[in-house]
Design an enzyme around this catalytic site. Structure first.
Site, PDB file in Angstrom:
ATOM      1  N   CYS A   1      -1.154   0.546  -5.995  1.00 22.26           N
ATOM      2  CA  CYS A   1      -1.358   1.515  -4.911  1.00 22.26           C
ATOM      3  C   CYS A   1      -1.763   2.804  -5.604  1.00 22.26           C
ATOM      4  O   CYS A   1      -0.932   3.477  -6.207  1.00 22.26           O
ATOM      5  CB  CYS A   1      -0.093   1.720  -4.082  1.00 22.26           C
ATOM      6  SG  CYS A   1      -0.303   2.982  -2.800  1.00 22.26           S
TER       7      CYS A   1
ATOM      8  N   CYS B   1      -0.098   6.222  -3.795  1.00 21.39           N
ATOM      9  CA  CYS B   1       1.349   6.466  -3.832  1.00 21.39           C
ATOM     10  C   CYS B   1       2.054   5.233  -4.382  1.00 21.39           C
ATOM     11  O   CYS B   1       1.941   4.934  -5.560  1.00 21.39           O
ATOM     12  CB  CYS B   1       1.875   6.867  -2.461  1.00 21.39           C
ATOM     13  SG  CYS B   1       1.382   5.756  -1.118  1.00 21.39           S
ATOM     14  N   SER B   2       2.775   4.506  -3.524  1.00 26.05           N
ATOM     15  CA  SER B   2       3.493   3.319  -4.017  1.00 26.05           C
ATOM     16  C   SER B   2       3.657   2.279  -2.913  1.00 26.05           C
ATOM     17  O   SER B   2       4.709   1.642  -2.819  1.00 26.05           O
ATOM     18  CB  SER B   2       4.859   3.725  -4.573  1.00 26.05           C
ATOM     19  OG  SER B   2       5.628   4.395  -3.576  1.00 26.05           O
ATOM     20  N   CYS B   3       2.638   2.099  -2.074  1.00 28.24           N
ATOM     21  CA  CYS B   3       2.711   1.101  -1.012  1.00 28.24           C
ATOM     22  C   CYS B   3       2.949  -0.277  -1.627  1.00 28.24           C
ATOM     23  O   CYS B   3       2.272  -0.666  -2.586  1.00 28.24           O
ATOM     24  CB  CYS B   3       1.422   1.109  -0.191  1.00 28.24           C
ATOM     25  SG  CYS B   3       1.161   2.645   0.715  1.00 28.24           S
TER      26      CYS B   3
END
Length: 226
Positions: free
Chosen positions: A128, A131-133
């Site tokens: 991702c 961000c950190s999906c």
């Protein structure tokens, strides 16, 4: 293409796949990013929302307990069933929510997850970049390295180099596809079934499916090591 929803999902998938073959120099995957500032911000926002009555402390506790029950074993069940059941594999690749539901997995808050199959000629790895999906509903919490700025930037520019650091070396003729997750669409890699596990039960096969193999940074575990 089967239906409108699947077509839309495939189109979004195409928009977030990067064909990457460069071999630029790179820094270590693990980074020393300061986390304290984010923790303070999170605590401040949480306290504000509790004070405004948006949710209460018990709601927070219940959500934490719910996340604690989720781990990569759920995703491993999906992969192991796909390895032994061609019809289930076809369903998983087409509609992961329907496949998960068929195994009795709660999909109430499961985001749209597109499952991508690794083959001898094509390897998928998930990131991702913004961000950190991450598909927490079926993999649990994401590892720290997945959220690091180093991994998010480098795996797009030098996937072979990053994979090598995880111990995964691919032949030059294997195409690498870097799949960029978003808030609307997450990815799960269906790793190749390892040789030497012929005739194994579904439950035993699930033990070979690791979190990292479902992100795509490593293959499934070797039967010899289990």
């Amino acid at each position: 293409m089967a239906d409108g929803k699947h077509t839309a999902r495939a189109a979004r998938h195409h928009d977030h796949v990067h064909a990457a073959h460069s071999h630029d120099a790179h820094a270590a995957i693990e980074s020393s990013e300061p986390l304290a500032e984010y923790r303070y911000l999170l605590e401040a926002i949480q306290e504000l929302l509790v004070a405004k009555g948006v949710f209460n402390a018990d709601d927070v506790r219940r959500q934490i307990e719910l996340m604690d029950t989720r781990n990569a074993a759920t995703g491993a069940r999906l992969v192991a069933r796909a390895w032994v059941d061609p019809a289930f594999k076809a369903l998983l690749l087409k509609d992961s929510r329907a496949a998960a539901s068929a195994l009795g997995i709660d999909v109430a808050d499961m985001p749209d997850v597109l499952v991508l199959e690794n083959t001898p000629t094509r390897h998928h790895v998930v990131v991702c970049t913004l961000c950190s999906c991450y598909p927490k509903a079926i993999l649990g919490m994401s590892p720290a390295w997945y959220k690091s700025a180093a991994y998010r930037a480098r795996v797009v520019k030098d996937p072979r180099g990053v994979l090598k650091e995880f111990g995964t070396e691919l032949a030059d003729d294997v195409e690498i596809r870097v799949c960029d997750s978003t808030a609307d669409l997450r990815y799960l890699v269906l790793p190749m079934r390892p040789a030497g596990a012929e005739g194994w039960s579904e439950e035993r096969l699930a033990n070979l499916v690791t979190r990292d193999s479902m992100i795509g940074v490593s293959p499934a575990a070797s039967p010899a090591a289990s």
